[in-house]
Design an enzyme around this catalytic site. Structure first.
Site, mmCIF file in Angstrom:
data_model
loop_
_atom_site.group_PDB
_atom_site.id
_atom_site.type_symbol
_atom_site.label_atom_id
_atom_site.label_comp_id
_atom_site.label_asym_id
_atom_site.label_seq_id
_atom_site.Cartn_x
_atom_site.Cartn_y
_atom_site.Cartn_z
ATOM 1 N N CYS A 1 42.724 44.842 41.889
ATOM 2 C CA CYS A 1 42.981 43.497 42.437
ATOM 3 C C CYS A 1 43.026 43.537 43.951
ATOM 4 O O CYS A 1 42.724 42.546 44.619
ATOM 5 C CB CYS A 1 44.325 42.961 41.972
ATOM 6 S SG CYS A 1 44.485 42.764 40.203
ATOM 7 N N GLU B 1 37.375 32.236 40.597
ATOM 8 C CA GLU B 1 38.371 33.233 41.002
ATOM 9 C C GLU B 1 37.719 34.489 41.580
ATOM 10 O O GLU B 1 38.338 35.547 41.684
ATOM 11 C CB GLU B 1 39.257 33.584 39.801
ATOM 12 C CG GLU B 1 39.972 32.374 39.206
ATOM 13 C CD GLU B 1 41.340 32.073 39.818
ATOM 14 O OE1 GLU B 1 42.072 33.007 40.153
ATOM 15 O OE2 GLU B 1 41.671 30.872 39.972
ATOM 16 N N HIS C 1 42.550 37.335 34.492
ATOM 17 C CA HIS C 1 41.238 37.617 35.096
ATOM 18 C C HIS C 1 40.583 38.700 34.256
ATOM 19 O O HIS C 1 41.279 39.553 33.695
ATOM 20 C CB HIS C 1 41.379 38.157 36.531
ATOM 21 C CG HIS C 1 41.841 37.154 37.529
ATOM 22 N ND1 HIS C 1 42.810 37.426 38.472
ATOM 23 C CD2 HIS C 1 41.459 35.880 37.753
ATOM 24 C CE1 HIS C 1 43.010 36.362 39.225
ATOM 25 N NE2 HIS C 1 42.203 35.404 38.818
ATOM 26 N N HIS D 1 49.258 27.890 45.095
ATOM 27 C CA HIS D 1 49.555 28.887 46.135
ATOM 28 C C HIS D 1 48.324 29.710 46.501
ATOM 29 O O HIS D 1 48.264 30.301 47.571
ATOM 30 C CB HIS D 1 50.719 29.796 45.723
ATOM 31 C CG HIS D 1 50.418 30.799 44.634
ATOM 32 N ND1 HIS D 1 50.234 30.445 43.313
ATOM 33 C CD2 HIS D 1 50.272 32.137 44.666
ATOM 34 C CE1 HIS D 1 50.014 31.539 42.592
ATOM 35 N NE2 HIS D 1 50.012 32.575 43.399
HETATM 36 O O1 SUG Z 1 46.593 35.227 41.146
HETATM 37 N N1 SUG Z 1 49.640 36.959 41.455
HETATM 38 C C1 SUG Z 1 48.190 36.962 41.532
HETATM 39 C C2 SUG Z 1 47.653 38.289 41.059
HETATM 40 C C3 SUG Z 1 46.173 38.400 41.283
HETATM 41 C C4 SUG Z 1 45.613 39.637 40.680
HETATM 42 N N2 SUG Z 1 44.208 39.692 40.904
HETATM 43 C C5 SUG Z 1 43.310 40.145 40.030
HETATM 44 N N3 SUG Z 1 43.578 40.375 38.777
HETATM 45 N N4 SUG Z 1 42.108 40.308 40.474
HETATM 46 C C6 SUG Z 1 47.595 35.825 40.711
HETATM 47 O O2 SUG Z 1 48.114 35.538 39.621
HETATM 48 C C7 SUG Z 1 51.860 36.068 41.894
HETATM 49 C C8 SUG Z 1 52.628 35.458 43.040
HETATM 50 C C9 SUG Z 1 54.060 35.181 42.699
HETATM 51 O O3 SUG Z 1 54.378 34.930 41.535
HETATM 52 O O4 SUG Z 1 54.914 35.218 43.634
HETATM 53 C C10 SUG Z 1 50.335 36.007 42.067
HETATM 54 O O5 SUG Z 1 49.845 35.129 42.713
#
Ligand code: SUG
Length: 440
Positions: free
Chosen positions: A363, A174, A246, A137
């Site tokens: 984030c 990332e 991360h 995704h």
């Molecule tokens: O990539 N969550 C994101 C969160 C990203 C956070 N970013 C940092 N830490 N920089 C991820 O895991 C969850 C989407 C869902 O479950 O519907 C999601 O993609």
């Protein structure tokens, strides 16, 4: 040359939902299937931008991506009109529909890695969109991210835009979530934190959850950006397995200050010594021991996902309310504010909608350190002003659904609404044609 740090925040998209897509990200998996509130989510993000701007910090906004991503579904064999195709995807593979509907581009700390002109050999600001290959995704984000970054930072004499690294296990990237720039009067260090060395079978790695960032990817980005002062540091595999997907879940740094949990890095005492050797006596690592806050408490509260901002009052921390409401995390922050740590104030913000998907204050923003000349070359309509704030609030008010469940994602009206909303937004932001649906 003095740099000012622009905070480029992702605007939450109209399809913001909870689909439990990110194994290794505990908030995401534990909220899968819950009802989301896209309008509230977008407003919470705008409130944060307005607050940060009110501190005198440079703020700008990054538009959402078009979701559901019908082109991605077509590339996977779904055919026919958008309407039929969404219904077919929901019937045949609802998880795929959810994956192509995620508003995950809001977390711009994963949009790209950025190198300021002062650190690159060619004197330009460098951007490499992250390939985000670890999760499907998110792997559909980088092309659109690149287009938006090119529109926001258009001058090629000042800004160098690279392609994302080839998406494969060796080069999992990332973005800025695993990169920290530290600077003192004595020196500058770009710290790249990786989860695993992909080509080395002897390299210790996590056993439960994926290591999303590889050493090889971090090295390639540093090379592309002609960086002269990069160091590469490995996360502890135990932290990844506990849910630190991360590095920005367990450490944040800016200028001379590094807030970091005791269990963040392998060989941490040596790493900090190495940083101190370059950064000199101004370097101030504030290490939080597990006895004060366990790794799981750090993950639960997102203390280290705070924004650490330089303001006229000194270093300011923008923390999620979850920290305020957690005794041990709150005690850590109070200790910094009242003690002799170089942090003068903290502000707690409500980011509940994003937090429930594992996205805290840090984030939601990409840091772009710029000279005054470069700042002037940023696409003006995305830079924060009271007028832009009012425009974006009424835009969200007009277009966003109040709530969404995974079952709503196939609704053809949601797709049409999102497309019309983004078309309207590109007009408001004077961005030209940045989405595939605008390019015929
Ligand atoms: O990539 N969550 C994101 C969160 C990203 C956070 N970013 C940092 N830490 N920089 C991820 O895991 C969850 C989407 C869902 O479950 O519907 C999601 O993609």
């Amino acid at each position: 040359m003095t740099l000012r740090e622009l905070q480029l925040d992702g605007l939450v998209g109209p399809t913001h939902n909870y689909a439990g897509l990110s194994s290794g990200n505990i908030a995401s998996t534990s909220h899968g299937g819950a009802t989301s509130h896209p309008k509230a989510a977008a407003m919470q993000g705008l409130d944060k931008m307005a607050f940060v701007a009110s501190l005198g910090v440079e703020q700008a906004v990054m538009p959402p991506h078009m979701r559901p991503d019908v082109d991605a579904l077509r590339s996977l064999g779904f055919e026919g009109s958008s309407e039929n195709l969404l219904a077919a995807a929901q019937a045949e593979d609802p998880l795929l529909l959810a994956q192509t509907s995620s508003a995950s581009a809001m977390w711009t700390a994963n949009a790209a890695t950025v190198t300021p002109s002062s650190d690159s050999a060619d004197g330009r600001v460098h951007f490499t969109p992250a390939n985000l290959k670890s999760k499907f995704h998110r792997a559909i984000e980088p092309v659109q991210t690149g287009r938006l970054l090119e529109a926001i930072f258009p001058d090629r004499d000042l800004f160098a835009h690279h392609r994302p690294l080839l998406a494969c296990d060796q080069f999992g990237d990332e973005g800025a979530a695993n990169h920290t720039r530290l600077a003192t009067d004595d020196g500058v260090v770009n710290v790249f934190v990786y989860g695993v060395e992909a080509r080395n079978p002897e390299s210790p790695g996590p056993q439960v959850f994926p290591a999303r960032q590889t050493l090889e990817a971090s090295q390639a980005v540093a090379r592309l950006h002609t960086l002269r002062n990069a160091v590469f540091v490995q996360q502890t595999p135990e932290a990844i397995d506990a849910g630190v997907f991360h590095n920005d879940v367990i450490s944040v740094g800016s200028a001379h200050v590094l807030l970091v949990h005791e269990e963040a890095f392998r060989d941490q005492p040596e790493v900090l010594q190495q940083l101190a050797a370059t950064l000199g006596p101004q370097f101030t690592p504030l290490v939080v021991p597990s006895s004060s806050l366990s790794i799981s408490e750090a993950i639960q509260t997102y203390l280290f996902n705070s924004q650490l901002l330089e303001t006229s009052k000194g270093m300011t921390l923008i923390a999620p309310q979850d920290v305020e409401h957690h005794a041990a995390a709150r005690a850590v922050v109070d200790g910094w504010i009242t003690g002799d740590a170089p942090i003068s104030e903290v502000h707690y913000l409500n980011l509940r909608e994003s937090m429930q998907n594992g996205g805290g204050p840090a984030c939601l923003r990409l840091r772009v350190p710029l000279t005054p000349e470069e700042l002037n070359a940023v696409h003006p309509a995305v830079r924060w002003s009271d007028r832009l704030a009012a425009t974006l609030r009424s835009w969200v008010e007009r277009w966003y659904p109040a709530s969404l469940t995974p079952a709503d994602l196939a609704d053809p009206q949601l797709r049409r609404l999102t497309q019309d909303a983004l078309d309207d937004l590109t007009g408001l932001l004077n961005l030209g044609s940045v989405y595939p649906f605008q390019q015929g």
